[in-house]
Design an enzyme around this catalytic site. Structure first.
Site, PDB file in Angstrom:
ATOM      1  CB  THR A 215      -0.949   0.050   1.227  1.00 43.85           C
ATOM      2  OG1 THR A 215      -0.151   0.016   2.416  1.00 43.85           O
ATOM      3  CG2 THR A 215      -1.917  -1.115   1.232  1.00 43.85           C
ATOM      4  CE1 TYR A 395       0.075 -20.527  11.001  1.00 49.79           C
ATOM      5  CE2 TYR A 395      -1.379 -22.361  11.492  1.00 49.79           C
ATOM      6  CZ  TYR A 395      -0.747 -21.553  10.574  1.00 49.79           C
ATOM      7  OH  TYR A 395      -0.916 -21.780   9.222  1.00 49.79           O
TER       8      TYR A 395
END
Ligand SMILES: Cc1cc2nc3c(=O)[nH]c(=O)nc-3n(C[C@H](O)[C@H](O)[C@H](O)COP(=O)(O)OP(=O)(O)OC[C@H]3O[C@@H](n4cnc5c(N)ncnc54)[C@H](O)[C@@H]3O)c2cc1C
Length: 479
Positions: A215, A395
């Protein structure tokens, strides 16, 4: 319609002048392929026979200068530019949500220099991770960023979302290995960051491009720290009846500054479900893999000390075999036939926090997800696999084996589960992500994550990308 066509042809002719007609693709079949990355949402959508927005142009630039010129065209026509590495991202970060120019980096795949004195490699950002690794291995070197996706990801794709590999606990995240980068800004300017990252000549602005996920511009080149291939490698497994004791063992190993290259602690649910299915081990409890490498004497000593800490906390030493079994099959978890895949619904809500909070966070997220979606027979599993001196990464994953068939309903359920998980993460001091990045999937949480700092990040984005052309809709920017 004709007006759009005319306008697109104008853009196309300018792009052809830059890269040549041969390196621009607008076939519908290719647009379809580039309309999805590895995230569940677009893959499910396509699986249900629905279409996604594709890019207007798939461009394969051959140099930094060509990318700079592409930016100029994009600014002139106010058309989005989407960087694409291997497309292995799991957050929707490379999706061309609003069409535009998709810049596939894979032609820029040269190794420019290997410095065997300073132990660095300089390469173009589109190089495939595995090919870079093979070239280094020929010289006895390694880039110690070992993501499970090395064979389908690029160097730029390692850095843009701040990736973390399997042996990060000793060697760090991808961002810890980068010395400097060349970047094409959204305005078309080409800049280089200072040659070394540790200095005191002003703020650490290179960090702006680590985690920006395209971005803030396109990373075109990077110099990375490499290491000698380890002289020795030792693996071992330990079983804890109690997850809490396993987390405490990991904390003690890290805070005492032992240097395992891996600590991977599977919760009892993962041990029963995934470890059994993939590695064939039937353990009742929390299975931990420990690894040490480098000088054989040091590795042996560190392993002994770590095992002693585990033993004091009730960890049962399972010996080397279940450690090596994991090492040899560590990527089987993520690839067919044993990976999580459609028609299942799944998500990896991975997070990170400090040691004082990480276990509470795990239980809070597990309870929130399992209670709220009990009717869907949801399963919540997790492992702790990237450990720091101050905290660890969780995770965590949810799995729904029989999700709704209707695409809209499936998407809504998926997003609701993510909301529940993220609420629990944020309420318990976790970050919304540790290594997969924000992409499209987590964009809606960025304002919550950053609170009063978010307007500052928006102003930075405006200053770097005044026309908002870079990868709109990602990381919370550009809607
Ligand atoms: C099977 C599998 C296993 C995985 N295992 C891991 C793992 O162990 N660790 C881990 O961290 N991740 C893992 N991932 C997630 C993903 O592979 C990584 O984030 C990977 O580093 C992305 O690289 P890529 O080249 O495929 O990037 P892409 O998916 O193409 O892009 C990812 C993001 O980075 C941007 N981007 C890409 N190249 C550039 C560039 N040159 N400049 C600026 N922006 C750019 C894109 O616009 C997008 O926003 C896994 C994914 C899969 C499918």
């Amino acid at each position: 319609m004709d007006r759009d066509r005319f306008w697109l042809e104008m853009v196309r002719s300018e792009l052809e002048d830059i890269v040549g007609a041969h390196f621009i693709n607008t076939d519908e079949s290719n647009k379809l392929i580039y309309s999805t990355d590895w995230s569940w949402m677009p893959q499910m959508w396509l699986d249900r026979g629905r279409l996604l927005m594709g890019p207007d142009f798939i461009v394969h630039p051959g140099s930094t200068e060509e990318i700079a010129q592409i930016m100029e065209v994009a600014n002139k026509y106010r058309i989005p530019v989407i960087p694409w590495g291997g497309g292995s991202g799991t957050q929707g970060g490379a999706l061309p949500l609003f069409g535009g120019i998709l810049v596939d980096m894979k032609r820029m795949n040269r190794i420019l220099e290997i410095d065997e004195v300073s132990l660095t490699v300089t390469a173009e950002a589109g190089i495939n991770g595995q090919q870079l690794e093979w070239a280094l291995n020929e010289r006895g070197l390694t880039l110690p960023h070992y993501p499970a996706s090395a064979n389908c990801a690029t160097l730029g794709g390692y850095l843009a979302p701040r990736g973390t590999g399997t042996i990060s606990t000793k060697y760090g995240k991808a961002e810890d290995m980068v010395l400097s980068m060349e970047i094409v800004l959204p305005t078309g300017e080409i800049i280089e960051t200072p040659p070394v990252p540790r200095h005191a000549a002003g703020p650490h602005w290179m960090g702006l491009w680590l985690g920006a996920e395209g971005t803030f511009g396109i990373i075109t080149k990077a110099t990375m720290q490499v290491d000698y291939l380890p002289e020795s490698r030792r693996l071992r497994a330990v079983l804890f009846r109690d997850l809490s004791k396993g987390i405490e063992a990991g904390r003690q190993i890290m805070t005492r500054r032992l240097h395992p290259f891996v600590i991977r602690l599977y919760d009892p649910a993962s041990t029963a479900l995934r470890v059994k299915a993939i590695l064939g081990y039937e353990f009742d409890g929390a299975y931990m893999v420990l690894g040490f490498d480098g000088d054989p004497d040091i590795a042996t000593l560190e392993e002994e000390k770590a095992l002693a800490l585990c033993a004091k906390l009730g960890g049962e030493d399972l010996g080397p075999e279940p450690g090596w079994g994991w090492w040899h099959h560590r990527y089987d978890f993520y690839y067919p036939p044993k990976n999580l895949k459609l028609p299942w619904m799944y998500g990896t809500t991975e997070t990170i926090s400090t040691y004082d909070k990480i276990e509470r966070l795990y239980w809070a997220e597990k309870e929130a997800v399992e209670t709220t979606y009990a009717d869907w027979n949801i399963r919540f599993i997790g492992h702790f696999s990237h450990w720091f001196h101050w905290g660890a990464m969780l995770y965590s994953r949810f799995i729904v084996e029989n999700p709704p068939q209707e695409a809209e309903e499936a998407l809504r359920l998926h997003n609701r589960i993510w909301s529940t998980a993220m609420e629990a993460v944020l309420a318990n001091g976790g970050m919304i992500n540790e290594h997969h990045g924000v992409g499209l999937k987590l964009a809606r949480y960025m304002r919550r994550q950053y609170g009063s700092a978010w307007p500052f990040l928006l102003r930075l984005k405006k200053a770097i990308d005044p026309n908002g052309i870079m990868n709109p809709g990602k990381v919370g920017f550009g809607f």
